[in-house]
Motif scaffolding. Structure first.
Motif, short mmCIF file in Angstrom:
data_model
loop_
_atom_site.label_atom_id
_atom_site.label_comp_id
_atom_site.label_asym_id
_atom_site.label_seq_id
_atom_site.Cartn_x
_atom_site.Cartn_y
_atom_site.Cartn_z
N LEU A 198 45.16 39.70 25.15
CA LEU A 198 45.19 38.90 26.38
C LEU A 198 46.16 39.50 27.39
O LEU A 198 45.84 39.60 28.58
N VAL A 199 47.33 39.91 26.94
CA VAL A 199 48.29 40.51 27.87
C VAL A 199 47.70 41.78 28.48
O VAL A 199 47.81 42.01 29.70
N ARG A 200 47.07 42.61 27.68
CA ARG A 200 46.46 43.83 28.20
C ARG A 200 45.40 43.51 29.25
O ARG A 200 45.32 44.17 30.29
N LYS A 201 44.61 42.46 29.00
CA LYS A 201 43.55 42.11 29.95
C LYS A 201 44.13 41.49 31.23
O LYS A 201 43.53 41.62 32.30
N ILE A 202 45.29 40.86 31.13
CA ILE A 202 45.98 40.40 32.34
C ILE A 202 46.41 41.62 33.16
O ILE A 202 46.20 41.69 34.38
N PHE A 203 47.00 42.61 32.50
CA PHE A 203 47.41 43.82 33.21
C PHE A 203 46.20 44.53 33.82
O PHE A 203 46.24 44.95 34.98
N ASP A 204 45.13 44.66 33.04
CA ASP A 204 43.94 45.36 33.53
C ASP A 204 43.29 44.63 34.71
O ASP A 204 42.68 45.26 35.58
N GLY A 205 43.42 43.30 34.74
CA GLY A 205 42.78 42.51 35.79
C GLY A 205 43.65 42.26 37.00
O GLY A 205 43.24 41.55 37.92
N THR A 206 44.85 42.85 37.01
CA THR A 206 45.78 42.63 38.12
C THR A 206 45.74 43.77 39.11
O THR A 206 45.76 44.95 38.73
N LYS A 207 45.68 43.44 40.38
CA LYS A 207 45.71 44.44 41.45
C LYS A 207 47.15 44.93 41.59
O LYS A 207 48.04 44.20 42.04
N ALA A 208 47.39 46.17 41.18
CA ALA A 208 48.76 46.69 41.19
C ALA A 208 48.73 48.20 41.40
O ALA A 208 47.95 48.91 40.76
N ASP A 214 54.66 49.52 39.20
CA ASP A 214 55.18 48.57 38.21
C ASP A 214 55.47 47.21 38.82
O ASP A 214 55.13 46.17 38.26
N GLN A 215 56.11 47.23 40.00
CA GLN A 215 56.59 46.00 40.60
C GLN A 215 55.47 45.09 41.10
O GLN A 215 55.70 43.91 41.37
N ASP A 216 54.26 45.64 41.21
CA ASP A 216 53.13 44.83 41.67
C ASP A 216 52.56 43.93 40.56
O ASP A 216 51.80 43.01 40.85
N HIS A 217 52.90 44.22 39.31
CA HIS A 217 52.34 43.43 38.22
C HIS A 217 53.01 42.06 38.14
O HIS A 217 54.15 41.87 38.60
#
Length: 258
Positions: free
Chosen positions: A21-31, A34-37
């Protein structure tokens, strides 16, 4: 910590499902850096949480909601303002209500994002009213009708395997030799083969899509489509819902059908 929204993940249910789930949050975030996550905390204490299916099926008396609630409280105290839990079985009201009562008792302003509600909302956007929807999950999730009732209330027709087929799916998840819980990285070929056979069987039942209603099944079945049928990963749907709750402008694919 800055006074900004923070996502908390109740992990350990099983451990790789939380990590996924954490990986999919990172993958689905426009960034772009680093600081954009988004800020995310994963609390994974698997040894603290009793087995959920055994409680729901009446085999044990200790309610896992007590331990889950304690973990939620610890995350809230650490700054989490939005909480998600990658375990469909633990969303049974008999478990979840106890956990959320503990969280509410803190008086903190924390939002819980419900995976089943998010997944069913997604299915209604994907499938026309009256559509037949294939459903895969643990025996406990299916017996307690967590998804079936929610899908029916949304105007969809849930389609599940027979008892033998459901038992095979459960075996692919929990067998101590080759199940996903015993071998998550990589998932054993035997578990993958069992689950793919289950998907094929559901695909032959004239379903519009298949919902993976167990957050460990997507560790084995990563395809967006199998046997000509769209596959919907409830973990990916929850990840999108958590991002949207935290900051909708951060959604990498805001209009995607997962």
């Amino acid at each position: 910590m800055k006074n900004t929204p923070c996502i908390g993940i109740v992990g350990g249910l099983g451990p790789y499902a939380g990590l996924d789930l954490v990986r999919k949050i990172f993958d689905g975030t426009k960034a772009d850096c680093d600081q954009d996550h988004l800020p995310v905390m994963l609390y994974s204490f698997p040894g603290d949480i009793p087995v959920r299916p055994e409680f729901l099926l009446g085999l044990t008396k200790e309610n896992p909601g007590e331990a889950i609630g304690n973990i939620m409280v610890r995350m809230a105290e650490a700054g989490a303002t939005i909480i998600g839990m990658p375990c469909n079985t633990a969303h049974s009201p008999r478990i979840l209500d106890v956990a959320l009562d503990r969280l509410a008792a803190t008086g903190r302003n924390v939002r819980f994002v419900h995976i089943i509600k998010a997944a069913v909302t997604h299915m209604t956007a994907l499938c026309p009213p009256g559509s037949r929807v294939g459903l895969m999950g643990t025996v406990a999730t299916l017996r307690t009708r967590l998804y079936q009732d929610a899908l029916e209330q949304a105007g969809l027709v849930p389609v599940i395997l027979d008892d033998e087929g459901c038992a095979r799916v459960q075996d692919a998840i929990s067998n101590r030799e080759y199940g996903i819980k015993a071998s998550s990285n990589p998932v054993s070929q035997k578990a993958c083969d069992i689950l793919r056979a289950a998907v094929r069987e559901l695909a032959e039942k004239d379903v519009a899509a298949i919902l993976l209603g167990c957050t460990e099944i997507p560790l084995a079945l990563t395809e967006s489509e199998l046997f000509g049928v769209p596959m919907v990963d409830a973990t990916s749907v929850l990840a999108q819902a958590l991002i949207r709750a935290c900051d909708p402008e951060k959604l990498r694919f805001p209009d995607a059908i997962l």
